[in-house]
Design a protein around this motif. Structure first.
Motif, PDB file in Angstrom:
ATOM      1  N   UNK A 104       0.807  -1.198   0.000  1.00  0.00           N
ATOM      2  CA  UNK A 104       0.000   0.000   0.000  1.00  0.00           C
ATOM      3  C   UNK A 104       0.845   1.253   0.000  1.00  0.00           C
ATOM      4  N   UNK A 105       0.225   2.410   0.003  1.00  0.00           N
ATOM      5  CA  UNK A 105       0.970   3.663  -0.088  1.00  0.00           C
ATOM      6  C   UNK A 105       1.753   3.959   1.185  1.00  0.00           C
ATOM      7  N   UNK A 106       2.754   4.806   1.043  1.00  0.00           N
ATOM      8  CA  UNK A 106       3.517   5.248   2.191  1.00  0.00           C
ATOM      9  C   UNK A 106       2.692   6.275   2.973  1.00  0.00           C
ATOM     10  N   UNK A 107       2.827   6.224   4.281  1.00  0.00           N
ATOM     11  CA  UNK A 107       1.968   7.018   5.145  1.00  0.00           C
ATOM     12  C   UNK A 107       2.574   8.351   5.565  1.00  0.00           C
ATOM     13  N   UNK A 108       3.879   8.423   5.592  1.00  0.00           N
ATOM     14  CA  UNK A 108       4.547   9.625   6.077  1.00  0.00           C
ATOM     15  C   UNK A 108       5.640  10.055   5.106  1.00  0.00           C
TER      16      UNK A 108
END
Length: 119
Positions: A104-108
């Motif tokens: 999934x996408x990176x959060x930070x």
């Protein structure tokens, strides 16, 4: 929350080397993956490299494969990007990223560090 601070950017000659560092703080125990993106003026932000929690699994953009190496030092909550054989097209603002899941996408995202390549 996780905070990411990049350092190590600067001016490098084409063919030279540079090492970027990203230090994470905050809820670092929740981080799974860490990596790097970059964005050059007038271009879209693009993926550069990423490493899993232990650093045992890495992936790279084709454009940097064989020249850049990503590594993690979890004791210091730090990820590095060793850049070698730097090319003019590597010039960009480099962003550190951290993700909480295995996919999934990176959060930070960090604020970025500029890499300038002289030819």
């Amino acid at each position: 929350q996780v905070q990411l601070v990049e350092s190590g950017g600067g001016l490098v000659q084409a063919g030279g080397s540079l090492r970027l560092t990203c230090a994470a703080s905050g809820r670092t125990s929740s981080i799974y993956s860490m990596g790097w993106f970059r964005q050059a003026p007038g271009k879209h932000r693009e993926f550069v490299a990423a490493a899993s929690k232990t650093g045992g699994r890495t992936r790279y953009a084709d454009s940097v494969k064989g020249r850049f190496t990503i590594s993690r030092e979890n004791a210091k909550n730090t990820v590095y990007l060793q850049m070698t054989s730097v090319k003019p097209e590597d010039m960009a603002n480099y962003y550190c990223v951290a993700g909480l899941s295995t996919s999934g996408p990176f959060d930070f995202w960090g604020q970025g560090t500029q890499v300038t390549v002289s030819s």
